[in-house]
Write an enzyme that holds these catalytic residues in place. Structure first.
Site, PDB file in Angstrom:
ATOM      1  N   TRP A  67       0.783  -0.907   0.012  1.00 60.83           N
ATOM      2  CA  TRP A  67       0.377   0.051  -0.309  1.00 60.83           C
ATOM      3  C   TRP A  67       0.930   1.352   0.291  1.00 60.83           C
ATOM      4  O   TRP A  67       1.988   1.663   0.629  1.00 60.83           O
ATOM      5  CB  TRP A  67      -0.760  -0.512   1.404  1.00 60.83           C
ATOM      6  CG  TRP A  67      -1.991   0.901   1.440  1.00 60.83           C
ATOM      7  CD1 TRP A  67      -2.605   1.991   0.871  1.00 60.83           C
ATOM      8  CD2 TRP A  67      -2.316   1.808   2.676  1.00 60.83           C
ATOM      9  NE1 TRP A  67      -3.242   2.801   1.133  1.00 60.83           N
ATOM     10  CE2 TRP A  67      -3.071   2.491   1.994  1.00 60.83           C
ATOM     11  CE3 TRP A  67      -1.291   2.043   3.898  1.00 60.83           C
ATOM     12  CZ2 TRP A  67      -3.486   3.563   3.000  1.00 60.83           C
ATOM     13  CZ3 TRP A  67      -2.206   2.676   4.973  1.00 60.83           C
ATOM     14  CH2 TRP A  67      -2.674   3.840   4.450  1.00 60.83           C
TER      15      TRP A  67
ATOM     16  N   ASP B 144      -1.231  -5.157   9.517  1.00 58.60           N
ATOM     17  CA  ASP B 144      -1.910  -4.383   8.398  1.00 58.60           C
ATOM     18  C   ASP B 144      -3.347  -5.360   8.537  1.00 58.60           C
ATOM     19  O   ASP B 144      -2.928  -6.324   7.471  1.00 58.60           O
ATOM     20  CB  ASP B 144      -0.792  -4.040   7.879  1.00 58.60           C
ATOM     21  CG  ASP B 144      -2.253  -2.605   7.364  1.00 58.60           C
ATOM     22  OD1 ASP B 144      -2.990  -2.806   7.515  1.00 58.60           O
ATOM     23  OD2 ASP B 144      -2.041  -2.026   6.000  1.00 58.60           O
TER      24      ASP B 144
ATOM     25  N   LYS C 286     -13.367  -0.465   5.523  1.00 61.01           N
ATOM     26  CA  LYS C 286     -13.599  -1.656   4.902  1.00 61.01           C
ATOM     27  C   LYS C 286     -15.068  -2.656   5.149  1.00 61.01           C
ATOM     28  O   LYS C 286     -15.752  -2.668   4.291  1.00 61.01           O
ATOM     29  CB  LYS C 286     -12.879  -2.735   3.900  1.00 61.01           C
ATOM     30  CG  LYS C 286     -12.105  -1.623   2.489  1.00 61.01           C
ATOM     31  CD  LYS C 286     -11.612  -0.756   2.756  1.00 61.01           C
ATOM     32  CE  LYS C 286      -9.786  -0.570   3.609  1.00 61.01           C
ATOM     33  NZ  LYS C 286      -9.007   0.116   3.972  1.00 61.01           N
TER      34      LYS C 286
END
Ligand code: PLA
Length: 453
Positions: A182, A263, A299
């Protein structure tokens, strides 16, 4: 001197000592202003000619969020935003989960709720329930109370707080992040005070995991180094290690005392199951070693704008965990004081109520399934067009994104000619696609690979 004559005239007018002091302060202030205004180098940021910021160059747009900025400016009716990882319905609309609406309704109708500051570490219930969600209800780290969980500003804030804590208190200041990863990871950790290096992760030739490269790089990392691991649904590649590979990674990391920093931004989005997607984290937690994990509810609960997430640090015992938490508070307090209450209250309401929790898992599974069906539809559409190349990675990769393998010129072509917006590394957000828009995307990919080799 002006100040002298001012104060002497005031005292001669018979004022009290307090008003005398005020007048002399005012006099000094006026003199200082006069001195400044007569100075030839005087420049005000509000004067039109010379801004004190005149030298500042325009910064670049963010590589991911900037895609949305460009998309918003495009007047085309066929435009399609596949940049940022944000879930859309079959109608192309953002989705507020039904279970979130229910929880909000409950919160609004609960007259006992107040808007006081939360503690520095956030909402206690939210923290406990978040730890249970990622580690499992029967996890030894929770039972033994050797964990601290603090509410943070979504996944990004959790990573940043964890990074700052490590930079201050951990003996190794190097963090290894996967290549690619990311785009915000290197910035978050560098600004937190860590030094960022990469380990091999993705193999463009196979469009799969470069497991050998990964093991070699972790094997040659210095003892104690921090290793950033995507818990599931690796962004941007959509490629995760198998459970057997995770086990080998765990053994290697523990043998070298490498510190795992997970993460977890997509729990439930990879497989559709919250428990299954948490397996890698639970595997590391079960061996008794220490680790960090950053969780995001952006999300999986669709709470993008609520900025709700958590950082957990698993320690050897409860005493260490308590001291670690005391230091996390010292990291958080000067950064943003304490986190916001609303999003965390929504999450806590859902996680603590059996019915709401079940409803959430059903809605989450529906989102994951819709993404999987988009993969199949896009793959079939390319197959039907006879688009050159092997596109099977579209159905093999998991999570929100497909790492298409399209290069930056092909991406630019698709944006220019087809008004399709995506990150320049060829990543597309499958969650932004619908049955209606698949043919348009397939046409664009077909044209890009046949015309822009
Ligand atoms: N970690 C990973 C791996 C992510 O992909 C993202 C978000 C985050 C953390 C941070 O999410 P949060 O702070 O909103 O909880 N990545 C997105 C959005 C979805 C972004 O770039 O901000 C993406 O499009 O990659």
């Amino acid at each position: 001197m002006a100040s002298k004559s001012f104060s002497s005239s005031s005292s001669s007018s018979g004022c009290s000592p307090a008003s005398d002091r005020r007048i002399s302060v005012l006099a000094r202030h006026l003199v200082a202003e006069n001195a400044l205004s007569s100075s030839p180098i005087y420049a005000s940021p509000t004067s039109s000619a010379n801004s004190v910021f005149a030298h500042i160059a325009r910064g670049p747009e963010d590589p991911i969020l900037g895609v949305t900025v460009a998309y918003n400016k495009d007047p085309s009716p066929v435009k399609l935003n596949l940049g940022v990882g944000a879930y859309r319905t079959e109608e192309g609309k953002p989705l507020v989960l039904n279970v979130v609406r229910k929880a909000e309704h409950m919160l609004v109708n609960d007259r006992s709720r107040v808007k006081e500051y939360l503690p520095i570490v956030g909402l206690a219930d939210f923290n406990k329930l978040s730890a249970k969600l990622i580690f499992g209800a029967d996890s030894p780290v929770i039972r033994e109370n050797r964990i601290t969980t603090v509410q943070c500003l979504s996944g990004t804030g959790s990573l940043r707080v964890g990074g700052e804590f490590l930079a201050k208190h951990y003996h190794q200041r190097t963090i290894y992040i996967p290549l690619p990863t990311w785009g915000n990871h290197p910035k978050v950790f560098t600004l937190a005070g860590l030094s960022v290096k990469t380990y091999r992760y993705y193999d463009p030739a196979t469009r799969g995991l470069n497991f050998q490269g990964l093991m070699e790089d972790l094997g040659s990392a210095p003892s104690g180094a921090i290793i950033l691991l995507h818990a599931c649904a690796h962004n941007p590649t959509g490629v995760d290690p198998t459970p057997q590979q995770w086990e080998q990674i765990r053994r290697l990391m523990r043998s070298k005392a490498l510190m795992p920093f997970f993460d977890s931004a997509y729990q439930g989005f990879a497989s559709g199951s919250l428990d299954e997607d948490a397996q890698p984290v639970r595997m590391f937690a079960a061996d008794g070693g220490e680790l960090l994990v950053a969780q995001s509810y952006a999300k999986n609960m669709g709470l993008y704008g609520e900025r709700v997430g958590a950082l957990s640090i698993v320690c050897k015992d409860a005493d260490v965990a308590g001291r670690v938490e005391s230091q996390l508070k010292l990291v958080i307090r000067p950064m943003y004081s304490n986190p916001p209450i609303h999003g965390a209250s929504i999450v806590a309401a859902i996680l603590k109520d059996g019915n709401l929790y079940n409803e959430w898992t059903i809605e989450l599974k529906a989102m994951a399934d819709r993404i999987i069906s988009m993969r199949k539809q896009l793959f079939d559409a390319l197959h039907a067009r006879g688009t050159p190349g092997d596109w099977s990675h579209i159905i093999k990769q998991i999570g929100m994104f497909t790492f298409t393998g399209l290069n930056s010129e092909q991406v630019a072509f698709m944006t220019r000619e087809y008004h399709i917006y995506m990150t320049s590394d060829g990543r597309i957000s499958m969650a932004g696609l619908s049955s209606k828009t698949v043919p348009h995307l397939a046409d664009a990919i077909h044209a890009a690979v046949t015309r822009m080799k």
